[in-house]
Write a protein that holds these residues in place. Structure first.
Motif, PDB file in Angstrom:
ATOM      1  N   VAL A 148      -8.445 -42.039  49.135  1.00  0.00           N
ATOM      2  CA  VAL A 148      -8.362 -40.916  48.202  1.00  0.00           C
ATOM      3  C   VAL A 148      -8.030 -39.632  48.959  1.00  0.00           C
ATOM      4  CG1 VAL A 148     -10.004 -41.962  46.590  1.00  0.00           C
ATOM      5  CG2 VAL A 148     -10.827 -40.389  48.344  1.00  0.00           C
ATOM      6  N   ASN A 149      -7.741 -38.587  48.228  1.00  0.00           N
ATOM      7  CA  ASN A 149      -7.385 -37.310  48.830  1.00  0.00           C
ATOM      8  C   ASN A 149      -8.553 -36.758  49.638  1.00  0.00           C
ATOM      9  OD1 ASN A 149      -6.496 -37.842  46.024  1.00  0.00           O
ATOM     10  ND2 ASN A 149      -4.932 -36.361  46.575  1.00  0.00           N
ATOM     11  N   GLY A 150      -8.232 -36.273  50.822  1.00  0.00           N
ATOM     12  CA  GLY A 150      -9.245 -35.591  51.622  1.00  0.00           C
ATOM     13  C   GLY A 150     -10.204 -36.493  52.387  1.00  0.00           C
ATOM     14  N   ALA A 151      -9.925 -37.789  52.417  1.00  0.00           N
ATOM     15  CA  ALA A 151     -10.844 -38.696  53.125  1.00  0.00           C
ATOM     16  C   ALA A 151     -10.667 -38.585  54.633  1.00  0.00           C
ATOM     17  CB  ALA A 151     -10.602 -40.138  52.678  1.00  0.00           C
ATOM     18  N   GLY A 152      -9.456 -38.196  55.056  1.00  0.00           N
ATOM     19  CA  GLY A 152      -9.191 -38.052  56.481  1.00  0.00           C
ATOM     20  C   GLY A 152      -8.175 -39.049  57.020  1.00  0.00           C
ATOM     21  N   LYS A 153      -7.220 -39.423  56.192  1.00  0.00           N
ATOM     22  CA  LYS A 153      -6.218 -40.411  56.607  1.00  0.00           C
ATOM     23  C   LYS A 153      -5.326 -39.900  57.735  1.00  0.00           C
ATOM     24  CE  LYS A 153      -4.839 -40.598  52.446  1.00  0.00           C
ATOM     25  NZ  LYS A 153      -6.025 -39.874  52.015  1.00  0.00           N
ATOM     26  N   THR A 154      -4.800 -38.690  57.579  1.00  0.00           N
ATOM     27  CA  THR A 154      -3.882 -38.167  58.587  1.00  0.00           C
ATOM     28  C   THR A 154      -4.602 -38.002  59.920  1.00  0.00           C
ATOM     29  OG1 THR A 154      -2.733 -37.024  56.807  1.00  0.00           O
ATOM     30  CG2 THR A 154      -2.189 -36.364  59.046  1.00  0.00           C
ATOM     31  N   THR A 155      -5.783 -37.433  59.876  1.00  0.00           N
ATOM     32  CA  THR A 155      -6.563 -37.240  61.091  1.00  0.00           C
ATOM     33  C   THR A 155      -6.879 -38.595  61.748  1.00  0.00           C
ATOM     34  OG1 THR A 155      -7.529 -35.279  60.095  1.00  0.00           O
ATOM     35  CG2 THR A 155      -8.661 -36.178  62.001  1.00  0.00           C
ATOM     36  N   THR A 156      -7.268 -39.566  60.933  1.00  0.00           N
ATOM     37  CA  THR A 156      -7.573 -40.887  61.478  1.00  0.00           C
ATOM     38  C   THR A 156      -6.326 -41.535  62.080  1.00  0.00           C
ATOM     39  OG1 THR A 156      -9.302 -41.146  59.817  1.00  0.00           O
ATOM     40  CG2 THR A 156      -8.568 -43.143  60.923  1.00  0.00           C
ATOM     41  N   THR A 157      -5.197 -41.375  61.407  1.00  0.00           N
ATOM     42  CA  THR A 157      -3.947 -41.912  61.948  1.00  0.00           C
ATOM     43  C   THR A 157      -3.688 -41.321  63.330  1.00  0.00           C
ATOM     44  OG1 THR A 157      -3.043 -42.065  59.712  1.00  0.00           O
ATOM     45  CG2 THR A 157      -1.463 -42.176  61.521  1.00  0.00           C
ATOM     46  N   GLY A 158      -3.831 -40.002  63.435  1.00  0.00           N
ATOM     47  CA  GLY A 158      -3.603 -39.325  64.708  1.00  0.00           C
ATOM     48  C   GLY A 158      -4.567 -39.799  65.777  1.00  0.00           C
ATOM     49  N   LYS A 159      -5.830 -39.886  65.411  1.00  0.00           N
ATOM     50  CA  LYS A 159      -6.840 -40.281  66.399  1.00  0.00           C
ATOM     51  C   LYS A 159      -6.656 -41.730  66.831  1.00  0.00           C
ATOM     52  CE  LYS A 159     -10.671 -37.251  64.991  1.00  0.00           C
ATOM     53  NZ  LYS A 159     -11.985 -37.261  64.315  1.00  0.00           N
ATOM     54  N   LEU A 160      -6.347 -42.593  65.875  1.00  0.00           N
ATOM     55  CA  LEU A 160      -6.185 -44.011  66.215  1.00  0.00           C
ATOM     56  C   LEU A 160      -4.969 -44.198  67.122  1.00  0.00           C
ATOM     57  CD1 LEU A 160      -7.143 -46.905  65.897  1.00  0.00           C
ATOM     58  CD2 LEU A 160      -5.786 -47.090  63.816  1.00  0.00           C
ATOM     59  N   ALA A 161      -3.894 -43.455  66.816  1.00  0.00           N
ATOM     60  CA  ALA A 161      -2.692 -43.542  67.647  1.00  0.00           C
ATOM     61  C   ALA A 161      -3.029 -43.134  69.076  1.00  0.00           C
ATOM     62  CB  ALA A 161      -1.602 -42.642  67.084  1.00  0.00           C
ATOM     63  N   ARG A 162      -3.749 -42.044  69.177  1.00  0.00           N
ATOM     64  CA  ARG A 162      -4.115 -41.540  70.485  1.00  0.00           C
ATOM     65  C   ARG A 162      -4.987 -42.552  71.239  1.00  0.00           C
ATOM     66  NH1 ARG A 162      -5.138 -36.584  73.048  1.00  0.00           N
ATOM     67  NH2 ARG A 162      -6.045 -37.128  75.047  1.00  0.00           N
ATOM     68  N   ARG A 163      -5.908 -43.132  70.517  1.00  0.00           N
ATOM     69  CA  ARG A 163      -6.824 -44.105  71.105  1.00  0.00           C
ATOM     70  C   ARG A 163      -6.058 -45.311  71.663  1.00  0.00           C
ATOM     71  NH1 ARG A 163     -12.124 -45.088  70.823  1.00  0.00           N
ATOM     72  NH2 ARG A 163     -12.531 -47.188  71.580  1.00  0.00           N
ATOM     73  N   LEU A 164      -5.144 -45.831  70.838  1.00  0.00           N
ATOM     74  CA  LEU A 164      -4.381 -47.001  71.264  1.00  0.00           C
ATOM     75  C   LEU A 164      -3.463 -46.657  72.430  1.00  0.00           C
ATOM     76  CD1 LEU A 164      -3.582 -48.378  67.705  1.00  0.00           C
ATOM     77  CD2 LEU A 164      -5.159 -49.382  69.358  1.00  0.00           C
ATOM     78  N   GLN A 165      -2.866 -45.481  72.336  1.00  0.00           N
ATOM     79  CA  GLN A 165      -1.984 -44.994  73.391  1.00  0.00           C
ATOM     80  C   GLN A 165      -2.738 -44.916  74.717  1.00  0.00           C
ATOM     81  OE1 GLN A 165       1.140 -44.159  72.382  1.00  0.00           O
ATOM     82  NE2 GLN A 165       1.934 -42.480  73.608  1.00  0.00           N
ATOM     83  N   ASP A 166      -3.970 -44.381  74.634  1.00  0.00           N
ATOM     84  CA  ASP A 166      -4.803 -44.264  75.834  1.00  0.00           C
ATOM     85  C   ASP A 166      -5.126 -45.634  76.423  1.00  0.00           C
ATOM     86  OD1 ASP A 166      -4.779 -41.579  75.675  1.00  0.00           O
ATOM     87  OD2 ASP A 166      -6.818 -41.353  74.877  1.00  0.00           O
ATOM     88  N   GLU A 167      -5.112 -46.634  75.554  1.00  0.00           N
ATOM     89  CA  GLU A 167      -5.404 -47.984  76.031  1.00  0.00           C
ATOM     90  C   GLU A 167      -4.151 -48.664  76.556  1.00  0.00           C
ATOM     91  OE1 GLU A 167      -7.278 -49.827  72.681  1.00  0.00           O
ATOM     92  OE2 GLU A 167      -9.094 -48.614  72.886  1.00  0.00           O
ATOM     93  N   GLY A 168      -3.076 -47.898  76.683  1.00  0.00           N
ATOM     94  CA  GLY A 168      -1.856 -48.430  77.267  1.00  0.00           C
ATOM     95  C   GLY A 168      -0.915 -49.089  76.278  1.00  0.00           C
TER      96      GLY A 168
END
Lengths: 471, 315
Positions: free
Chosen positions: B122-142
């Motif tokens: 739903v709106n405002g749940a934090g999808k964009t932020t989570t997408t960004g954080k998850l991308a960063r997390r995976l990226q950090d894992e190589g």
């Protein structure tokens, strides 16, 4: 899954069952009310009303209801619902609350709340609402934290042609931004400044201090707390903290177009004592209304937003036309032209899902039918297609669908860019609709508890029938 | 389990510490309160059970799950299996762990990358932020990650994701606001395959679950993804605000119907948020919790494991 379904079972249905054996008892007693109060308690908790608030409410209802004579026109269930409803309205506030403006413009309004509650969207909507109500607002976003938050408000402002102070890239401090905005408002003769602040948790001391500083500097006449209607039990805590630290003056309840019951409204109002002022009802900029306590009370109880629906229907539908329609239905003169006009009127009412959500369960009507109505899948695109098919018919065909033979069907399909199958389906639905509508308009003439309010809807038979379309 | 799948980026102890501090409020709101209720009491009586009910319901666990837990306790008391109030804490711990473990299952694996993850909610749940954080997390894992900005509706959503892409130095596929989200996904699927990205993460527009046409759009987006990469999206995460009340269940139900949700990301769990509704969701819809968001920092998205989570809450 049965458990899940039960959860959204209508409270009045449940109470109906509870009180099934109670007819004939003259008075409400602690014993005969107990089961009903239990159901009400569960309903309120499932609507996310805070536990403590529920407890207070139940006590109040008990006190008020005990020993009351059951009115002749109501069943005991209805009587209890009526009392609960009155208590809810009492808690929510008895009338719509207006915004306050500064004696000396510009008035400053701060929009605050948790992340994702809908502050930016609400800011834009409120600005639009103000500009439609003889004010000249200026928007400013001081959310310097969330990526692209300031862009978001700027884009919205541009779409709605609302003035906004966007600031320069160098302006990265909320206080500076707001000060510049005030300067601009004074210079350009704007009478209201809407400050959209960054979302924050009430436990974030640094960010809360920032809000306090903004408040100190600008002495806003309103600090509006934006709350998501889907919030659970935690709603009271965040609202309480925001209120304690800032002194909020009102509440905007957002995402009320969803299917959350919005019990948070009751909790927040009851805990802060501050009025609910507006509700957000969708992503469109106009989906923003003054808060009406009675309507939300009905919704929390799961009784549908009858009043809103009636009002909306009255606004949109030409009364004379509706009466004419009903006469035609009864005389079985309902033609395809009428069918098309009905569909067009329904489209004017807005998304059909919204409308169905507002419908309460009717005690006099089978629960199954109401469920079907609410779960009705009516696609707006399909509506357009149906109208296109009817538009492709000759006036004669519209008056008498019986003459539409195979070759006419092929022509109509070609003319409307659909297939013969679509045309066949439409004709089938139309004949079914005719039957259904007749039945439905008959049902509504009975006077149940809500029957009086709803008798107005009797003029609108097509609403009831929509549920049975499988386009 | 999850950290091993994604390669353990953070040392176990470090992660546990962060988890503990992130869910401190939940611990205080739920577990400490349960302890308060039973503290110094011997007998399990009606008052005690009512206080327990209060604690569970105010954690958004829901009337039904709360009633179920209390019923278990009551039955055991009746059968004289439990008599001492001090045993209650253990019973609740066990119950919650059972519910959360029952829905756990490993992430989908793919033979040939990319693994496609879609964020819905739903709106405002934090999808964009989570997408960004998850991308960063995976990226950090190589891992190599490609983001797809398929929220083409909300003003500045694309810009917001772009900022995350810049920060995480990941690739992003985007068009302009108002363009067809399925078109963005189509491009992203092709790009992901061509570039041999390990992951493609799709950010979608927020939508309320009772909007038929928007839910239908979600179905179309999934079909589009599957046209390019069979079985994509492999994982669909429902991003759920931890402060959500009982409507969270309805969200999970409808998004699973149209969006094919395979897991939950519980956001904003730091606050005083309690996230009890996630337990109700795990129980009624058998959906695993994949990640929890416990703060604003990019590293505050943590993989979820029932055992570890319950241990951090109770022990």
């Amino acid at each position: 899954m049965s458990v899940c379904l039960l959860m959204f079972d209508n409270l009045s249905d449940k109470l109906q069952r509870v009180f099934k054996n109670l007819r004939g008892e003259g008075k409400l007693t602690a014993e005969n009310m107990e089961a009903a109060l239990r159901e009400i308690r569960v309903a309120l908790l499932e609507a996310d009303v805070h536990f403590k608030v529920v407890k207070q409410l139940i006590e109040a209802v008990k006190e008020k209801a005990l020993g009351q004579e059951v009115l002749a026109s109501l069943s005991p269930a209805q009587q209890v619902v009526k009392i609960v409803n009155e208590e809810l309205i009492k808690t929510l506030g008895t009338h719509a609350s207006r915004l306050r403006f500064a004696n000396e413009p510009p008035t400053v309004i701060m929009i605050v709340g948790l992340q994702g509650s809908g502050k930016t969207t609400s800011s834009a909507k409120l600005a639009r609402w103000l500009s439609k109500n003889q004010h000249a607002p200026l928007l400013v976003s001081v959310d310097v934290y969330r990526p692209a938050a300031r862009d978001q408000l700027a884009v919205l402002a541009k779409q709605l042609a609302l003035p906004i102070y966007t600031g320069t890239a160098e302006e990265t401090k909320p206080l500076e931004l707001a000060k510049s905005a005030r300067r601009e408002a004074v210079q350009t003769g704007r009478d209201v400044i809407l400050i959209d602040t960054a979302g924050r948790l009430h436990i974030d001391d640094a960010l809360m201090a920032e809000l306090a500083e903004l408040k100190e500097t600008f002495q806003p006449t309103e600090i509006l707390f934006v709350a998501d209607a889907m919030t659970g039990q935690d709603a009271v805590k965040s609202a309480e903290q925001f209120h304690k630290q800032l002194g909020i003056t009102g509440i905007i309840l957002t995402k009320m177009d969803g299917d959350a019951r919005g019990g948070a409204a009751l909790s927040i109002r009851s805990i802060t004592g501050q009025p609910l002022k507006y509700i957000g009802l969708g992503e469109k900029p106009d989906a923003f209304e003054l808060f009406h306590p009675d309507r939300v009370a009905n919704r929390i109880l799961g009784m549908g937003d009858v009043l809103s629906l009636i009002e909306k229907v009255e606004e949109t539908i030409d009364k004379k036309q509706a009466e004419e329609m009903q006469r035609k239905l009864i005389d079985n003169e309902f033609t395809l032209t009428d069918f098309r006009n009905q569909l067009k009127q329904i489209r004017k009412l807005g998304p059909i899902g919204d409308l169905m959500g507002m419908m309460p369960s009717l005690p006099g009507m089978g629960g199954g039918m109401m469920k079907e109505l609410k779960n009705a899948k009516v696609d707006e695109k399909e509506l357009n297609r149906v109208v296109a098919i009817i538009d492709s018919m000759t006036p004669k065909e519209r008056e008498n669908h019986m003459i539409i033979n195979g070759s006419r069907r092929r022509r109509i399909a070609k003319g409307s860019g659909t297939s013969v199958e679509d045309v066949n389906n439409l004709l089938k639905q139309y004949t079914q609709a005719r039957k259904m509508m007749k039945a439905f308009s008959g049902t509504l003439s009975g006077q149940g508890f809500l029957g009086k309010k709803l008798s107005k809807l009797g003029k609108l038979p097509s609403l009831g029938d929509l549920g049975n379309f499988k386009f | 389990m999850l950290s091993s799948l994604f390669g353990s980026g953070d040392g176990g102890g470090n992660l546990l510490e962060r988890l503990k501090s992130g869910i401190e409020k939940t611990r205080a709101g739920l577990v400490s309160k349960i302890e308060d209720v039973v503290h110094g009491k011997k007998e399990i009586d009606a008052d005690l059970l009512e206080e327990l009910e209060y604690t569970l319901i105010t954690a958004d666990i829901g009337v039904r799950t709360a009633t179920e837990i209390l019923e278990t306790i009551r039955q055991r008391v009746d059968r004289h299996l439990v008599s001492d109030a001090s045993e209650i804490r253990g019973l609740i711990r066990q119950h919650l762990l059972e519910v959360l473990s029952a829905s756990e299952r490993p992430m989908v694996r793919v033979d040939a990358p990319p693994l496609v993850i879609m964020m819905v909610g739903v709106n405002g749940a934090g999808k964009t932020t989570t997408t960004g954080k998850l991308a960063r997390r995976l990226q950090d894992e190589g891992k190599s990650v490609l983001m797809a900005a398929a929220d083409t509706f909300r003003a500045a959503a694309i810009e917001q994701l772009q900022v995350w892409a810049d920060r995480a130095e990941t690739d992003i596929i985007k068009q302009t606001q108002g363009s067809d989200p399925s078109a963005v996904i189509f491009d992203a699927m092709q790009a992901g395959r061509a570039r041999k990205s390990d992951f493609v993460i799709i950010d979608t527009a927020g939508r309320l679950q009772n909007k038929e046409h928007l839910m239908a759009e979600l179905e179309k987006m999934r079909r589009t993804a599957a046209r390019v990469i069979p079985d994509a999206p492999h994982e669909v995460f429902l991003v759920l605000d931890a402060t959500t009340g009982q409507n969270g269940l309805e969200q999970a139900r409808k998004f699973t119907e149209s969006g094919g949700v395979t897991g939950i990301v519980l956001t904003k769990l730091d606050g005083t948020a309690k996230g009890g509704v996630a337990i109700a969701i795990a129980r009624e819809l058998n959906l695993p919790i994949r990640y929890i968001g416990v703060g604003e920092k990019v590293t505050d998205l943590l993989p979820f494991n029932a055992e570890t989570y319950i241990a951090s809450l109770f022990d």
